[in-house]
Design a protein around this motif. Structure first.
Motif, PDB file in Angstrom:
ATOM      1  N   PRO A  55       7.633 -41.150 -44.123  1.00  0.00           N
ATOM      2  CA  PRO A  55       9.080 -41.141 -43.828  1.00  0.00           C
ATOM      3  C   PRO A  55       9.534 -41.148 -45.330  1.00  0.00           C
ATOM      4  O   PRO A  55       9.089 -41.262 -46.306  1.00  0.00           O
ATOM      5  N   ALA A  56      11.028 -40.623 -45.028  1.00  0.00           N
ATOM      6  CA  ALA A  56      11.634 -40.471 -46.245  1.00  0.00           C
ATOM      7  C   ALA A  56      12.076 -42.081 -46.866  1.00  0.00           C
ATOM      8  O   ALA A  56      12.224 -42.933 -46.220  1.00  0.00           O
ATOM      9  N   ASN A  57      12.072 -42.175 -48.096  1.00  0.00           N
ATOM     10  CA  ASN A  57      12.383 -43.403 -48.875  1.00  0.00           C
ATOM     11  C   ASN A  57      11.493 -44.407 -48.445  1.00  0.00           C
ATOM     12  O   ASN A  57      11.928 -45.746 -48.615  1.00  0.00           O
ATOM     13  N   ALA A  58      10.352 -44.171 -48.361  1.00  0.00           N
ATOM     14  CA  ALA A  58       9.184 -45.109 -47.790  1.00  0.00           C
ATOM     15  C   ALA A  58       8.253 -45.097 -49.059  1.00  0.00           C
ATOM     16  O   ALA A  58       8.187 -44.352 -49.942  1.00  0.00           O
ATOM     17  N   SER A 102      -2.699 -42.635 -44.995  1.00  0.00           N
ATOM     18  CA  SER A 102      -1.757 -43.314 -45.899  1.00  0.00           C
ATOM     19  C   SER A 102      -0.764 -44.334 -45.134  1.00  0.00           C
ATOM     20  O   SER A 102      -0.323 -44.181 -44.210  1.00  0.00           O
ATOM     21  N   ALA A 103      -0.641 -45.418 -45.868  1.00  0.00           N
ATOM     22  CA  ALA A 103       0.188 -46.564 -45.274  1.00  0.00           C
ATOM     23  C   ALA A 103       1.299 -46.740 -46.123  1.00  0.00           C
ATOM     24  O   ALA A 103       1.109 -46.904 -47.218  1.00  0.00           O
ATOM     25  N   TYR A 104       2.586 -46.939 -45.310  1.00  0.00           N
ATOM     26  CA  TYR A 104       3.572 -46.924 -46.117  1.00  0.00           C
ATOM     27  C   TYR A 104       4.393 -48.268 -45.644  1.00  0.00           C
ATOM     28  O   TYR A 104       4.234 -48.736 -44.680  1.00  0.00           O
ATOM     29  N   TYR A 105       5.327 -48.619 -46.578  1.00  0.00           N
ATOM     30  CA  TYR A 105       6.491 -49.869 -46.316  1.00  0.00           C
ATOM     31  C   TYR A 105       7.710 -48.845 -46.275  1.00  0.00           C
ATOM     32  O   TYR A 105       8.093 -48.380 -47.391  1.00  0.00           O
ATOM     33  N   ARG A 106       8.383 -49.088 -45.115  1.00  0.00           N
ATOM     34  CA  ARG A 106       9.780 -48.504 -44.876  1.00  0.00           C
ATOM     35  C   ARG A 106      10.616 -49.756 -44.649  1.00  0.00           C
ATOM     36  O   ARG A 106      10.373 -50.536 -43.626  1.00  0.00           O
ATOM     37  N   SER A 107      11.556 -49.774 -45.670  1.00  0.00           N
ATOM     38  CA  SER A 107      12.597 -51.011 -45.283  1.00  0.00           C
ATOM     39  C   SER A 107      13.384 -50.687 -44.024  1.00  0.00           C
ATOM     40  O   SER A 107      13.707 -49.808 -43.551  1.00  0.00           O
ATOM     41  N   SER A 108      13.696 -52.147 -43.401  1.00  0.00           N
ATOM     42  CA  SER A 108      14.411 -51.904 -42.278  1.00  0.00           C
ATOM     43  C   SER A 108      15.898 -51.769 -42.452  1.00  0.00           C
ATOM     44  O   SER A 108      16.593 -51.813 -41.358  1.00  0.00           O
ATOM     45  N   ARG A 109      16.345 -52.047 -43.507  1.00  0.00           N
ATOM     46  CA  ARG A 109      17.682 -52.046 -44.022  1.00  0.00           C
ATOM     47  C   ARG A 109      18.240 -50.637 -43.853  1.00  0.00           C
ATOM     48  O   ARG A 109      17.941 -49.848 -44.236  1.00  0.00           O
TER      49      ARG A 109
END
Length: 143
Positions: free
Chosen positions: A48-51, A130-137
């Protein structure tokens, strides 16, 4: 069956079962977050973008007697989702799926009747992700 052979056969069977599934040491590349529920980890085709990349994961699944290839893959992905959740990653991207052939045979049978059966070892799935964190904001996604 001779008791002298029973213990080594049981030990070999236990070792063989432990080789059916394995989870490899995760490669932590980012800051882990609070653990989340496995159901909160979304499966995406692309990063994802910005993740933020948190961890690279790898697992295998080889329960050939109980599963077809599709089920092996699903089980491996579920194992990866559970791992990603432990690091607080909410997005999982599969980066590689490999069919691995094993040499050798699996042995099973009825020990009381001294009957043993040997079958060729089945291939297994090796899955990397690969595991990412994507902000929900600002994404409209639930937190």
């Amino acid at each position: 069956m001779n008791k002298l052979f029973a213990a080594p056969l049981l030990l070999l069977a236990a070792m063989g079962l432990s080789a059916c599934t394995s989870t490899h040491v995760p490669e932590l590349v980012g800051e882990p977050r609070e653990p989340i529920k496995r159901a909160q980890v979304l499966l995406e085709k692309e990063p994802p973008a910005n993740a933020e990349l948190i961890v690279n994961l790898s697992t295998t699944y080889a329960m050939a007697i109980r599963s077809d290839d599709d089920q092996k893959l699903e089980d491996a992905i579920e194992r990866l989702r559970a791992q990603a959740a432990q690091y607080g990653a909410n997005v999982l991207v599969i980066t590689r799926i490999e069919n691995v052939r094993m040499s050798g045979q699996s042995i099973g049978g009825l020990y009381g009747n001294d009957t043993l059966t040997a079958v060729d070892a089945a291939p297994y799935k090796k899955v990397e992700a690969s595991a990412y964190y994507r902000s929900s904001r600002g994404t409209g996604l639930p937190k």
